[in-house]
Design a protein around this motif. Structure first.
Motif, PDB file in Angstrom:
ATOM      1  N   GLY A  85      37.055   6.805  -6.083  1.00 34.39           N
ATOM      2  CA  GLY A  85      38.433   6.345  -6.050  1.00 34.39           C
ATOM      3  C   GLY A  85      38.605   5.216  -5.052  1.00 34.39           C
ATOM      4  O   GLY A  85      37.800   5.054  -4.132  1.00 34.39           O
ATOM      5  N   PRO A  86      39.644   4.439  -5.236  1.00 26.90           N
ATOM      6  CA  PRO A  86      39.888   3.336  -4.300  1.00 26.90           C
ATOM      7  C   PRO A  86      40.291   3.868  -2.922  1.00 26.90           C
ATOM      8  O   PRO A  86      40.877   4.941  -2.806  1.00 26.90           O
ATOM      9  CB  PRO A  86      41.034   2.569  -4.955  1.00 26.90           C
ATOM     10  CG  PRO A  86      41.722   3.571  -5.816  1.00 26.90           C
ATOM     11  CD  PRO A  86      40.667   4.536  -6.263  1.00 26.90           C
ATOM     12  N   LEU A  87      39.950   3.132  -1.913  1.00 21.70           N
ATOM     13  CA  LEU A  87      40.293   3.477  -0.537  1.00 21.70           C
ATOM     14  C   LEU A  87      40.996   2.264   0.056  1.00 21.70           C
ATOM     15  O   LEU A  87      40.402   1.193   0.176  1.00 21.70           O
ATOM     16  CB  LEU A  87      39.021   3.805   0.251  1.00 21.70           C
ATOM     17  CG  LEU A  87      39.179   4.311   1.668  1.00 21.70           C
ATOM     18  CD1 LEU A  87      39.908   5.659   1.679  1.00 21.70           C
ATOM     19  CD2 LEU A  87      37.816   4.471   2.321  1.00 21.70           C
ATOM     20  N   SER A  88      42.251   2.454   0.409  1.00 23.42           N
ATOM     21  CA  SER A  88      43.007   1.334   0.967  1.00 23.42           C
ATOM     22  C   SER A  88      42.515   1.035   2.377  1.00 23.42           C
ATOM     23  O   SER A  88      41.946   1.907   3.045  1.00 23.42           O
ATOM     24  CB  SER A  88      44.501   1.659   0.994  1.00 23.42           C
ATOM     25  OG  SER A  88      44.772   2.593   2.031  1.00 23.42           O
ATOM     26  N   PRO A  89      42.747  -0.174   2.864  1.00 21.69           N
ATOM     27  CA  PRO A  89      42.363  -0.496   4.243  1.00 21.69           C
ATOM     28  C   PRO A  89      43.001   0.446   5.265  1.00 21.69           C
ATOM     29  O   PRO A  89      42.374   0.818   6.251  1.00 21.69           O
ATOM     30  CB  PRO A  89      42.849  -1.933   4.428  1.00 21.69           C
ATOM     31  CG  PRO A  89      42.850  -2.499   3.048  1.00 21.69           C
ATOM     32  CD  PRO A  89      43.244  -1.353   2.154  1.00 21.69           C
ATOM     33  N   ASP A  90      44.254   0.846   5.022  1.00 22.71           N
ATOM     34  CA  ASP A  90      44.919   1.772   5.946  1.00 22.71           C
ATOM     35  C   ASP A  90      44.238   3.140   5.946  1.00 22.71           C
ATOM     36  O   ASP A  90      44.066   3.750   7.003  1.00 22.71           O
ATOM     37  CB  ASP A  90      46.400   1.938   5.581  1.00 22.71           C
ATOM     38  CG  ASP A  90      47.231   0.718   5.921  1.00 22.71           C
ATOM     39  OD1 ASP A  90      46.768  -0.121   6.731  1.00 22.71           O
ATOM     40  OD2 ASP A  90      48.341   0.597   5.369  1.00 22.71           O
ATOM     41  N   GLU A  91      43.854   3.621   4.759  1.00 24.43           N
ATOM     42  CA  GLU A  91      43.162   4.913   4.682  1.00 24.43           C
ATOM     43  C   GLU A  91      41.812   4.847   5.389  1.00 24.43           C
ATOM     44  O   GLU A  91      41.452   5.754   6.142  1.00 24.43           O
ATOM     45  CB  GLU A  91      42.938   5.312   3.221  1.00 24.43           C
ATOM     46  CG  GLU A  91      44.188   5.728   2.491  1.00 24.43           C
ATOM     47  CD  GLU A  91      43.929   5.962   1.021  1.00 24.43           C
ATOM     48  OE1 GLU A  91      44.435   6.968   0.501  1.00 24.43           O
ATOM     49  OE2 GLU A  91      43.221   5.139   0.386  1.00 24.43           O
ATOM     50  N   GLU A  92      41.087   3.778   5.141  1.00 22.35           N
ATOM     51  CA  GLU A  92      39.782   3.620   5.782  1.00 22.35           C
ATOM     52  C   GLU A  92      39.927   3.577   7.301  1.00 22.35           C
ATOM     53  O   GLU A  92      39.182   4.239   8.036  1.00 22.35           O
ATOM     54  CB  GLU A  92      39.084   2.361   5.283  1.00 22.35           C
ATOM     55  CG  GLU A  92      37.700   2.182   5.854  1.00 22.35           C
ATOM     56  CD  GLU A  92      36.979   0.981   5.272  1.00 22.35           C
ATOM     57  OE1 GLU A  92      35.828   0.767   5.689  1.00 22.35           O
ATOM     58  OE2 GLU A  92      37.542   0.266   4.426  1.00 22.35           O
ATOM     59  N   SER A  93      40.880   2.835   7.781  1.00 22.35           N
ATOM     60  CA  SER A  93      41.127   2.738   9.217  1.00 22.35           C
ATOM     61  C   SER A  93      41.484   4.103   9.807  1.00 22.35           C
ATOM     62  O   SER A  93      40.992   4.487  10.870  1.00 22.35           O
ATOM     63  CB  SER A  93      42.251   1.734   9.482  1.00 22.35           C
ATOM     64  OG  SER A  93      42.561   1.694  10.845  1.00 22.35           O
ATOM     65  N   HIS A  94      42.315   4.838   9.088  1.00 21.57           N
ATOM     66  CA  HIS A  94      42.722   6.165   9.550  1.00 21.57           C
ATOM     67  C   HIS A  94      41.526   7.122   9.612  1.00 21.57           C
ATOM     68  O   HIS A  94      41.349   7.854  10.591  1.00 21.57           O
ATOM     69  CB  HIS A  94      43.814   6.726   8.641  1.00 21.57           C
ATOM     70  CG  HIS A  94      44.379   8.029   9.086  1.00 21.57           C
ATOM     71  ND1 HIS A  94      45.098   8.196  10.248  1.00 21.57           N
ATOM     72  CD2 HIS A  94      44.303   9.263   8.524  1.00 21.57           C
ATOM     73  CE1 HIS A  94      45.446   9.458  10.379  1.00 21.57           C
ATOM     74  NE2 HIS A  94      44.973  10.128   9.349  1.00 21.57           N
TER      75      HIS A  94
END
Length: 125
Positions: A85-94
């Protein structure tokens, strides 16, 4: 399970052969564009050797997708693999922020849990 892996290899082989024929590329060109060994691309396309009990690694499939100029989802599906699934930059950072706050032992537990989750999903396919 072996029949499933063989079918997956056939789907990936067909995809590689289709792109090879459509674009007039050889295995060396596909390999160079993908950053993969020519022998790997050749074996996937000709089914000369297996890809292991779980199929090609996700990292290699991503490289192949880039080299073929196709969406990763198309290559993962052809290989019979679960499409990440896609991972947004905010999710990755979190995720990274939370991971960095853990000590070494806690990080090992998180890694083992994630690997178990991945194995369970692959086994259920």
């Amino acid at each position: 399970m072996l029949a499933h892996v063989e079918e997956d290899v056939d789907g990936l082989a067909a995809l590689i052969q289709r792109v090879k024929d459509e674009k007039g590329w050889g295995f060396t060109t596909i390999a160079r564009r993908s950053g993969l060994p020519t022998s790997t691309v050749h074996s996937w396309a000709t089914r000369v050797r297996g890809t292991g009990s779980r199929g090609p690694a996700p990292e290699k499939l991503r490289k192949l997708a880039k080299g073929l100029g196709l969406p990763a989802a198309e290559v993962f599906e052809a290989a019979g693999r679960r499409v990440p699934g896609p991972l947004s930059p905010d999710e990755e950072s979190h995720f990274l922020h939370m991971l960095r706050e853990l000590d070494t032992k806690e990080r090992r537990v998180v890694l083992a849990t994630m690997e178990a989750m991945r194995s369970d999903k692959e086994a259920s396919q």
